[in-house]
Write a protein that holds these residues in place. Structure first.
Motif, PDB file in Angstrom:
ATOM      1  N   UNK A 197      43.466  34.786  29.708  1.00 42.05           N
ATOM      2  CA  UNK A 197      43.773  35.478  30.781  1.00 42.05           C
ATOM      3  C   UNK A 197      42.862  35.691  31.943  1.00 42.05           C
ATOM      4  N   UNK A 198      42.651  35.554  33.036  1.00 46.81           N
ATOM      5  CA  UNK A 198      41.825  35.323  34.179  1.00 46.81           C
ATOM      6  C   UNK A 198      42.088  36.310  35.090  1.00 46.81           C
ATOM      7  N   UNK A 199      41.763  37.492  35.298  1.00 48.94           N
ATOM      8  CA  UNK A 199      42.173  38.674  36.108  1.00 48.94           C
ATOM      9  C   UNK A 199      41.347  38.765  37.329  1.00 48.94           C
ATOM     10  N   UNK A 200      41.802  38.489  38.557  1.00 47.58           N
ATOM     11  CA  UNK A 200      40.941  38.912  39.612  1.00 47.58           C
ATOM     12  C   UNK A 200      41.873  39.780  40.636  1.00 47.58           C
ATOM     13  N   UNK A 201      41.863  40.901  40.698  1.00 43.84           N
ATOM     14  CA  UNK A 201      42.514  41.685  41.457  1.00 43.84           C
ATOM     15  C   UNK A 201      41.988  43.227  41.735  1.00 43.84           C
ATOM     16  N   UNK A 202      42.096  43.839  42.637  1.00 46.27           N
ATOM     17  CA  UNK A 202      41.790  45.271  42.945  1.00 46.27           C
ATOM     18  C   UNK A 202      40.349  45.462  42.675  1.00 46.27           C
ATOM     19  N   UNK A 203      39.333  44.437  42.968  1.00 45.28           N
ATOM     20  CA  UNK A 203      38.011  44.444  42.678  1.00 45.28           C
ATOM     21  C   UNK A 203      37.488  44.473  41.150  1.00 45.28           C
ATOM     22  N   UNK A 204      38.403  44.013  40.450  1.00 44.97           N
ATOM     23  CA  UNK A 204      38.234  43.721  39.001  1.00 44.97           C
ATOM     24  C   UNK A 204      38.082  42.173  38.869  1.00 44.97           C
ATOM     25  N   UNK A 205      37.085  41.892  37.933  1.00 46.35           N
ATOM     26  CA  UNK A 205      36.878  40.466  37.611  1.00 46.35           C
ATOM     27  C   UNK A 205      36.884  40.450  35.987  1.00 46.35           C
ATOM     28  N   UNK A 206      37.815  39.876  35.164  1.00 47.48           N
ATOM     29  CA  UNK A 206      37.802  40.043  33.710  1.00 47.48           C
ATOM     30  C   UNK A 206      38.478  38.515  33.258  1.00 47.48           C
TER      31      UNK A 206
END
Length: 690
Positions: free
Chosen positions: A159-168
């Motif tokens: 899972x690649x998360x790019x939202x709300x200033x978070x990159x994980x």
């Protein structure tokens, strides 16, 4: 409450086998369960988790890392090889249809952001499902943006998360199981293709089996623990068999001749890409391991093909039920014949006196030579009461009588050609997103985030966290003498690090834009001016193409035809696009042209549907050449359709054009589209009515 035991479910042999195979080999790709309501779909899926072996997890890792092979990119890592760990049961995570995007992939930990002034990631459901089961009930109703997230995670295993200033990025490998009721619409083909196996189930048709289902359910509800204890031995046996099959799985051999058989079946069945071949191979290996064999056999390949292929054939979405199974039987028989021919050719050595044409076996083989026969053990997906029959395009209507106007209706319904891809006819202005779909742009509670706004009264949707924090910091800076203009990341962190209070007036809600489904109402001219057989075939093919487009965009559809002196609502607004295809196939033509009657009936239908469902916006598609030889001038009916988005498909042909359809489109404020511009690859282009 104690879950219902897996082994206590009555019948559903194909579904039980599919779930057990994916438990043995998660690489198969999960299971999609199709069936009518009340067929124990959810019950058996929830019972599967209790059979899965326990997993070892690094202690303190929120992403369930395996201590034997930890994820080097784990956000909670890196983990040392000797990290403390523990064992726990495999998790079953349910993804509800109404889940939000941040709940699925995770988001900014707002509590730590406000209290400690740090950007921290709060994992979502994809992280919780890692190394377990992700269950999606009513997967066909899942919003498109969540479907996209699942597709990405299923394809990459991360899972690649790019939202709300978070990159994980984190691992997300799970056993995907979905259930759906076909009556409520079909999911996106891309999502269906991600499921390794698809099984169709139905309620038992035997009275004894139905009585046993009720008997067991009542006993379970009366004493769940006591009922589960009755099947405890069967449950332990299944769990032990899954564990043994997992250990045997790496040692199962897939011979080359069986791999050739898989390739022949997939080619004969007409699947797209190579995923089908890979899934059938993995499923056949899992079957061999499940049955305690070290080598894949022809029976394993046939059984795997019946579970893995029916949903992968290139087909029209409006094909009648039963077509997939018929094609698969033909593909298996064809592949068997080719395999036998290849075997005979390999055995025939140069110089042999044996005639290879002596006593050839029957096509497809028989029970004695490995081919399908009366005792074939292959699991046949259950049918939901559907039968086979001619395709709707081939149906012919009986010869209709005359219409009493001195003209005779067409001797038979004109045939329908092959449907093509149409242009997207949509409502230009944005709606309020009453129904999730794929046609017209609309504001929605879920979808792509395009901004933020101050909520009008109660918060209607998800809060926009960065905008809320900026508003709170701006208020605080203003109160402290204008320092609130510095709203960069450093200022936000410093302010939040000292503790930040968010007041209700600071809240900002996210603005989402997606697409909605509409009511697509067809008004089709079936009069004598359209009755030339070749011309009506072209018109019916165009309407069929629009019906398929409406099916793919999840619209409700309705159909009105007009001929003689009146209009007829041949299809009340419905979600059953198959019925629309059948009504179109038997459409009769001939007689005068009461165009005004067709428009009046359309106005009445839209008014009724607005009272029934005011949030679904209508799109009116009028298919006509604009002639009106019966009744009043259709322009006089235009005020009754004021405000309704309309497209007039101009069917006028020949060297002399009267542009009557253009006149009608101008009166209705509609878009005018020539019939030959409807196809995406058509030479003509749509034009606005003058």
């Amino acid at each position: 409450m104690t879950p219902y035991p897996f082994s206590a479910v009555v019948g559903l042999a194909d579904l039980r086998l599919a779930l057990l195979l994916t438990a043995v080999s998660p690489a198969v790709g999960g299971v999609l369960v199709r069936g009518e309501k009340g067929t124990a779909k959810s019950t058996i899926v929830r019972a599967l988790a209790a059979l899965l072996p326990d997993v070892a997890v690094v202690r303190g890792c929120r992403f369930a890392c395996d201590p034997a092979a930890p994820d080097p990119a784990c956000p909670d890592g890196p983990h040392a090889p000797d990290s403390p760990h523990f064992r726990r049961p495999a998790t079953l995570v349910e993804l509800p249809v109404g889940a939000t995007e941040d709940r699925v992939v995770g988001t900014l930990d707002i509590q730590r952001a406000l209290a400690d002034g740090v950007k921290a990631y709060e994992p979502g459901l994809l992280a919780a499902a890692h190394r377990g089961v992700l269950y999606v009930d009513e997967v066909n109703l899942l919003p498109d943006h969540l479907v996209d997230l699942l597709l990405d995670a299923a394809a990459m295993g991360r899972a690649h998360v790019e939202r709300d200033g978070v990159s994980v990025k984190h691992a997300a490998r799970f056993l995907l199981v979905g259930t759906m009721n076909p009556e409520e619409g079909e999911p996106r083909p891309q999502l269906v293709d991600r499921f390794g196996l698809v099984v169709t189930v139905a309620a038992p048709r035997d009275a004894t089996d139905r009585a046993e289902v009720v008997r067991r359910r009542l006993a379970y509800e009366a004493d769940p623990d006591g009922f589960a204890a009755r099947f405890e031995g069967d449950e332990r046996e299944l769990a032990a068999r899954i564990a043994a099959a997992r250990e045997r799985l790496p040692h199962v051999a897939l011979p080359d001749h069986e791999l050739d058989r898989i390739a022949r079946v997939c080619l004969a069945y007409g699947v797209d890409g190579m995923r089908a071949d890979i899934v059938v191979a993995r499923c056949a290996v899992a079957l061999a391991a499940w049955h305690g064999r070290d080598v894949v056999t022809a029976d394993d390949v046939r059984d795997a093909a019946r579970l893995a292929l029916p949903h992968r054939r290139r087909k029209d979405p409006l094909d009648p039920p039963g077509t997939d199974e018929e094609k698969l039987d033909e593909a298996l028989a064809e592949a068997e014949a080719q395999q036998q021919e290849a075997d005979r050719a390999a055995q025939q050595q140069p110089g042999d006196d044996t005639d290879p044409d002596d006593d050839p076996p029957p096509p497809g083989g028989g029970p004695g030579d490995g081919g399908p026969g009366p005792d074939d053990r292959g699991p046949a997906p259950q049918q939901n009461g559907g039968g086979t029959g001619p395709a709707p395009q081939q149906e012919q209507a009986p010869n209709p009588p005359g219409d009493g106007q001195g003209q005779t209706a067409a001797a038979a319904a004109a045939p329908t050609g092959a449907a093509y891809r149409t242009r997207n006819l949509s409502i230009a202005r944005r709606g309020t997103g009453g129904h999730t779909g794929k046609r017209s742009p609309a504001y929605a509670r879920r979808g792509r985030v395009v901004g933020s706004r101050v909520p009008q009264g109660k918060l209607a949707g998800a809060p926009h966290l960065p905008a809320t924090l900026r508003a709170a910091l701006h208020r605080r800076g203003t109160q402290q003498g204008g320092a609130g203009s510095d709203l960069g990341g450093g200022a936000m962190a410093r302010a939040a690090g000292r503790g930040q209070t968010v007041h209700p007036r600071d809240l900002r809600e996210a603005v989402h834009v997606g697409r909605e489904a509409n009511l697509v109402l067809f008004v089709v001219d079936a009069s004598g001016s359209m009755a030339a057989r070749k011309r009506m075939t072209i018109v019916k093919t165009a309407v069929l193409s629009l019906l398929r487009d409406a099916y793919q965009r999840r619209d409700r559809i309705g159909m009105i035809t007009f001929r003689g002196h009146e209009a007829e609502q041949v299809l009340p607004p419905t979600s059953s696009h198959e019925v629309g295809v059948m009504r179109l196939a038997s459409l009769r033509t001939g007689g005068r042209t009461p165009l005004a009657a067709g428009l009046r009936t359309a106005a009445a239908t839209i008014a009724t549907e607005r009272r029934r469902d005011p949030r679904r916006r209508p799109l009116l598609i009028v298919v006509t050449d604009g002639r009106a030889t019966s009744g009043p001038d259709p322009v006089t009916v235009a005020p009754a359709l004021a405000g309704v988005s309309t497209v007039v498909v101009d069917c006028e042909s020949g060297p002399i054009r009267l542009n009557l359809a253009g006149r009608l489109a101008s009166a209705l404020g509609a878009d005018l589209m020539p019939l030959d511009a409807l196809e995406v690859n058509g030479a003509a282009t749509p034009r606005r009515a003058a």
